[in-house]
Design a protein around this motif. Structure first.
Motif: not given
Lengths: 258, 95, 329
Positions: A113-119, A121-127, A130-134, A141-144
């Motif tokens: 769930f969380i890996d696609p979530y962060w992916r 969130a990389m295009s969040s309007s909140d910079a 977006a940086a934390i997500a990247a 991705a590795y955890h998965l």
């Protein structure tokens, strides 16, 4: 002598609330995984689980840091001085480690769930998000990958490992509904493009689960009622024990620096 | 009782692009994919790597130390293979 | 980390082949490194297997006393650092088991020796970690003592051991600093924190000195290890170096060594210590420390609980091999 509590209250704007939810997920799951250190089935796996725990604790710190900057608190105040009812993590993250199969099943379900979530969130309007997500996405991705490969081996390994893996899945499945919950504060952030809409991640999550379970020769548990409550601080009995350990030094020496 | 052994793998890590993979150590793992994950988790925790190879330890054929003199000493006397063996007039400069 | 393995007597067998052995010794004297496939005297191999595997066991058992505080670390920064450190200990055990494997003993065999209680590990880990200050003290003193022991091992005559030690020393450079930083913070903290720091120092100081092994006057054996350049300094030399380095660090943060006889000798430039209780050392090594049973019982439990996982991974690999063969056929 007057006795006062060491607990703090947080002014939870929608953004602060959401950051705390994600931070608490990462911290509590990282904490649980850290309990494996020195206790894993192989030395190699001791190191692997500790790596994941360190990634998650790192993510929680970045998120607490951002939340704290919005509400005037620091990471340790947020982590060590909120009571269980103020913790916002998903219930799945606080569940007992159980055996290795149960831990792997939890890591798999959450990471899928969380890996696609962060992916997203990389295009969040909140910079900052977006940086934390990247950064987080590369880690999750590795955890998965790690959890998937293990689940495949446990599912398709021996009779015993298959039985344990299936039992772990059944145990944790009722906690997966919480991944996709959206309440009013989160909806406002979704509408503003600040965070991804978890509902849109459901199909991808589901098909990822199906693919890996098929390779693992495991059966997808039936959807029935789902556990809920973590996001509003109604936790399972386990969280109180986690916090009792996690917070005890900060609580018993108010104001001390460590 | 000693349990069934989990195979041993040799780990090679490329630390920077342009460099060759270098032996870093070993891990135990049941199969190649798990060996690769273990190698990543054990040997690249401090940003040491950009690429990892794992090779089953028993797939490596090594020269016999007893053959060292026979194999490697004869080349020591072939000094004409090295550029410093040849003289070039100073005026010519670097060659 | 810990080289107490050198403090057990090696039965010296008759020279297998005097001429060969002389050539071997000549290589060592010339600072040549011995590699796995090289000929080596059986006693050299046995000494190394014992030392490397006991060193590895110490790392693995050492994860327990420090791991005891991971879930209770008092800040997120401390939690991450401690987790990374305990993880490193596991990694170091792993590197060392691999170095022992180059001498023909499998990880499974040496693990068996540990689990059955036949193999020893450093006595220091048979003491309990009672407060957070113990984590600071272990990093500062125990890792400090370990570094004193380990740096010379980076030049050990056996190549794989020396290479493992180089990697370990590089990784451990943060361990002692993180421990001392905890002590500095506690010593500058509240009166309760300072008391916690002093109490931990009181409990760990003497066991740390014992880590270097018995005094040179009582040590029966290490001549051969010195001659083989497995060991390069005597127990007392290393202990003295450690004391000289540590006492000023304690004084700098206002902590006192729990040794009324401790004094600086102007003439020699060294700190002199009072008598070490070697009876306690022998007792703890022989199984009579506060946590000996607990440590071994725990290790056995972990090993037993992981057996089905290791079996499953092997079973899956076997199935995959069969499937690949079937496809190829």
């Amino acid at each position: 002598m007057s006795v006062t509590t060491t607990s703090i209250a947080v002014d939870e704007t929608p953004l602060v609330l959401h950051l705390l939810r994600r931070a608490d997920d990462a911290l509590i799951l990282g904490h649980r995984l850290s309990e494996w250190t020195g206790n894993a089935p192989t030395l190699e796996e001791d190191l692997a689980l500790a790596n994941i725990a360190l990634d998650l604790i790192g993510q929680s710190r970045a998120l607490f840091d951002y939340a704290g900057s919005l509400c005037g608190l620091d990471e340790d105040q947020l982590a060590y001085r909120r009571d269980a009812r103020q913790y916002r993590n998903l219930l799945i993250t606080e569940q007992l480690n159980g055996d290795f199969a149960c831990t792997i099943a939890r890591q798999f379900l959450y990471s899928a769930f969380i890996d696609p979530y962060w992916r997203e969130a990389m295009s969040s309007s909140d910079a900052t998000i977006a940086a934390i997500a990247a950064k987080a996405e590369k880690e999750t991705a590795y955890h998965l990958r790690h959890a998937s490969e293990w689940l495949i081996r446990l599912g398709d390994g021996t009779g015993e490992s298959h039985r344990r893996a299936q039992a772990g899945l059944e145990e944790l499945w009722p906690f997966t509904g919480e991944f996709f919950e959206v309440d009013a504060p989160d909806q406002s952030l979704i509408d503003a493009g600040t965070i991804p809409d978890p509902a849109e991640l459901h199909d991808g999550w589901s098909s990822r689960i199906n693919t890996i379970l098929a390779r693992a020769t495991l059966t997808r548990p039936k959807d029935s009622w789902m556990q809920t409550g973590g996001r509003t601080g109604r936790h399972s009995e386990h969280l109180g024990h986690i916090l009792a350990e996690l917070q005890y030094l900060q609580r018993s020496h108010p104001g001390a620096k460590w | 009782m000693t349990e069934a052994p989990t195979p041993l793998w040799e780990v090679f890590v490329r630390s920077r692009n342009g460099l060759a993979h270098k032996h870093a150590g070993s891990v135990h793992a049941a199969d190649a994919q798990m060996a690769l994950q273990a190698a990543r988790d054990v040997y690249t925790r401090r940003g040491e790597g950009l690429s990892v190879w794992v090779v089953p330890s028993n797939a490596i054929t090594a020269s016999d130390p007893a053959d060292r003199e026979m194999l490697f000493e004869p080349t020591g006397s072939k000094i004409y293979r090295h550029p410093t063996f040849y003289e070039v007039p100073d005026e010519v400069g670097h060659m | 980390m810990y080289t107490q393995a050198l403090n057990t007597k090696e039965t010296v067998t008759a020279a297998e082949d005097p001429a060969r052995e002389a050539r071997f010794q000549a290589r060592i004297d010339a600072e040549d490194r011995i590699e796995p496939n090289d000929w080596m005297p059986e006693a050299y191999r046995r000494t190394l297997v014992r030392q490397i595997s006991q060193h590895a066991h110490s790392e693995i058992i050492g994860m327990q006393p420090e791991g005891n505080w991971i879930t209770r670390a008092p800040s997120l920064r401390r939690k991450a650092a401690l987790l990374a450190k305990v993880q490193d200990e596991g990694g170091h055990g792993l590197y060392l088991y691999a170095a022992a494997e180059t001498l023909g003993v499998s990880r499974e065999e040496v693990t068996d020796q540990l689990l059955s209680g036949r193999a020893k590990y450093s006595s220091i880990f048979n003491y309990p970690t009672l407060t957070w200050a113990d984590i600071g003290t272990i990093g500062w003193l125990v890792d400090g003592a370990a570094i004193m022991n380990q740096i010379p091992l980076c030049r050990c005559s056996y190549g794989p051991y020396a290479r493992a030690m180089i990697r370990i020393c590089r990784e451990e450079s943060f361990h002692q600093r993180q421990g001392y930083e905890i002590m500095v913070t506690l010593a500058n903290g509240t009166p309760e924190q300072k008391e916690m720091a002093q109490d931990a120092l009181n409990r760990w100081w003497w066991p740390s000195l014992m880590m270097f092994g018995p005094p040179d006057t009582a040590s029966q054996h290490s001549d051969k290890s010195m001659q083989w350049k497995i060991k390069r300094f005597s127990n007392d030399e290393l202990r003295q170096k450690f004391i000289d380095a540590t006492v000023p660090q304690a004084r700098h943060i206002g902590l006192t060594m729990p040794d009324p006889d401790m004094r600086f000798n102007e003439a020699t430039g060294h700190w002199e210590h009072g008598p070490i209780d070697w009876e306690e050392f022998k007792r703890v090594i022989a199984g009579g420390g506060p946590c000996n049973r607990q440590r071994l019982t725990h290790r056995n439990k972990v090993h037993a609980e992981g057996a089905w996982v290791r079996e499953a991974a092997l079973a899956f690999a076997e199935k995959e091999r069969a499937r690949t063969q079937q496809k190829a056929a």
